[in-house]
Design a protein around this motif. Structure first.
Motif, PDB file in Angstrom:
ATOM      1  N   ALA A  57       0.831  -1.207   0.000  1.00 35.17           N
ATOM      2  CA  ALA A  57       0.000   0.000   0.000  1.00 35.17           C
ATOM      3  C   ALA A  57       0.866   1.259   0.000  1.00 35.17           C
ATOM      4  CB  ALA A  57      -0.931  -0.004   1.212  1.00 35.17           C
ATOM      5  N   LEU A  60       2.393   1.728  -3.545  1.00 36.19           N
ATOM      6  CA  LEU A  60       1.405   2.233  -4.486  1.00 36.19           C
ATOM      7  C   LEU A  60       1.088   3.706  -4.232  1.00 36.19           C
ATOM      8  CD1 LEU A  60      -1.043  -0.815  -4.721  1.00 36.19           C
ATOM      9  CD2 LEU A  60       0.999  -0.326  -6.069  1.00 36.19           C
ATOM     10  N   ALA A  61       0.987   4.085  -2.956  1.00 38.14           N
ATOM     11  CA  ALA A  61       0.700   5.478  -2.624  1.00 38.14           C
ATOM     12  C   ALA A  61       1.840   6.396  -3.058  1.00 38.14           C
ATOM     13  CB  ALA A  61       0.444   5.615  -1.120  1.00 38.14           C
ATOM     14  N   ALA A  64       1.875   6.665  -6.875  1.00 41.14           N
ATOM     15  CA  ALA A  64       0.755   7.498  -7.325  1.00 41.14           C
ATOM     16  C   ALA A  64       1.061   8.979  -7.133  1.00 41.14           C
ATOM     17  CB  ALA A  64      -0.521   7.118  -6.572  1.00 41.14           C
ATOM     18  N   LYS A  65       1.620   9.305  -5.992  1.00 43.47           N
ATOM     19  CA  LYS A  65       1.948  10.707  -5.697  1.00 43.47           C
ATOM     20  C   LYS A  65       3.017  11.233  -6.647  1.00 43.47           C
ATOM     21  CE  LYS A  65       3.709  13.650  -2.010  1.00 43.47           C
ATOM     22  NZ  LYS A  65       4.187  13.695  -0.629  1.00 43.47           N
ATOM     23  N   ALA A  70      -3.925   8.461 -10.103  1.00 49.01           N
ATOM     24  CA  ALA A  70      -4.784   8.006  -9.013  1.00 49.01           C
ATOM     25  C   ALA A  70      -4.244   6.698  -8.433  1.00 49.01           C
ATOM     26  CB  ALA A  70      -6.200   7.796  -9.519  1.00 49.01           C
ATOM     27  N   LYS A  71      -4.426   6.512  -7.144  1.00 51.70           N
ATOM     28  CA  LYS A  71      -3.999   5.267  -6.508  1.00 51.70           C
ATOM     29  C   LYS A  71      -4.666   4.065  -7.160  1.00 51.70           C
ATOM     30  CE  LYS A  71      -3.176   7.261  -1.986  1.00 51.70           C
ATOM     31  NZ  LYS A  71      -3.619   7.297  -0.579  1.00 51.70           N
ATOM     32  N   THR A  72      -5.886   4.266  -7.632  1.00 51.41           N
ATOM     33  CA  THR A  72      -6.616   3.158  -8.270  1.00 51.41           C
ATOM     34  C   THR A  72      -6.039   2.785  -9.627  1.00 51.41           C
ATOM     35  OG1 THR A  72      -8.217   4.722  -9.173  1.00 51.41           O
ATOM     36  CG2 THR A  72      -8.769   3.673  -7.064  1.00 51.41           C
ATOM     37  N   ILE A  74      -2.927   2.133 -10.099  1.00 50.54           N
ATOM     38  CA  ILE A  74      -1.706   1.364  -9.851  1.00 50.54           C
ATOM     39  C   ILE A  74      -2.070   0.081  -9.110  1.00 50.54           C
ATOM     40  CG2 ILE A  74       0.577   1.383  -8.786  1.00 50.54           C
ATOM     41  CD1 ILE A  74       0.545   4.388  -8.922  1.00 50.54           C
ATOM     42  N   SER A  75      -1.484  -1.032  -9.549  1.00 51.57           N
ATOM     43  CA  SER A  75      -1.748  -2.305  -8.885  1.00 51.57           C
ATOM     44  C   SER A  75      -0.512  -3.199  -8.949  1.00 51.57           C
ATOM     45  CB  SER A  75      -2.938  -3.013  -9.537  1.00 51.57           C
ATOM     46  OG  SER A  75      -2.672  -3.265 -10.894  1.00 51.57           O
ATOM     47  N   ILE A  89       0.888   0.317 -13.962  1.00 50.94           N
ATOM     48  CA  ILE A  89       0.463   1.708 -13.812  1.00 50.94           C
ATOM     49  C   ILE A  89      -0.321   2.061 -15.074  1.00 50.94           C
ATOM     50  CG2 ILE A  89       1.191   4.079 -13.376  1.00 50.94           C
ATOM     51  CD1 ILE A  89       3.908   2.809 -12.403  1.00 50.94           C
TER      52      ILE A  89
END
Length: 116
Positions: A57, A60-61, A64-65, A70-72, A74-75, A89
């Motif tokens: 987590a 990913l955060a 994203a930053k 968006a965090k969503t 990225i997985s 991404i």
């Protein structure tokens, strides 16, 4: 070393190859590492412990930053419970590649100096 060597494109985005160092003092990219399969990975430190998905987590955060998505978007595509991870991404490949290259530019310069 170029950032292009640690990611590949796929329809709808890029896939980033990471070698994660959990409980690291310094978060973010820390260099490049040769993988056993001959490919390169981005050595990536994260403060979080590798328990209950906290490290994933946090990765990913941070991505994203820094990549301004968006965090969503990225997985974790592979390696959710491993230090070696593939991160998907989603977004415009050119924009993601440019943002990643800008973020990794200091590391690329360092690795070029070390190779000389």
């Amino acid at each position: 070393m170029t950032p292009r060597q640690v990611f590949t494109s796929y329809p709808g985005g890029i896939r980033l190859r990471l070698r994660v160092q959990p409980k690291s003092r310094r978060e973010g990219p820390q260099g490049f590492v040769a993988e056993p399969d001959g490919e390169w990975a981005l050595k990536f430190g994260i403060n979080a412990a590798p328990e209950d998905g906290k490290a994933n987590a946090a990765i990913l955060a941070l991505l994203a930053k820094r990549l301004k998505v968006a965090k969503t978007a990225i997985s974790v595509a592979a390696g959710a419970k491993d230090r070696r991870k593939l991160i998907d991404i989603r977004g415009h490949e050119g924009e993601l590649a440019a943002a990643l290259a800008a973020w990794l530019a200091p590391l690329c310069a360092d690795s070029t100096e070390q190779e000389s």
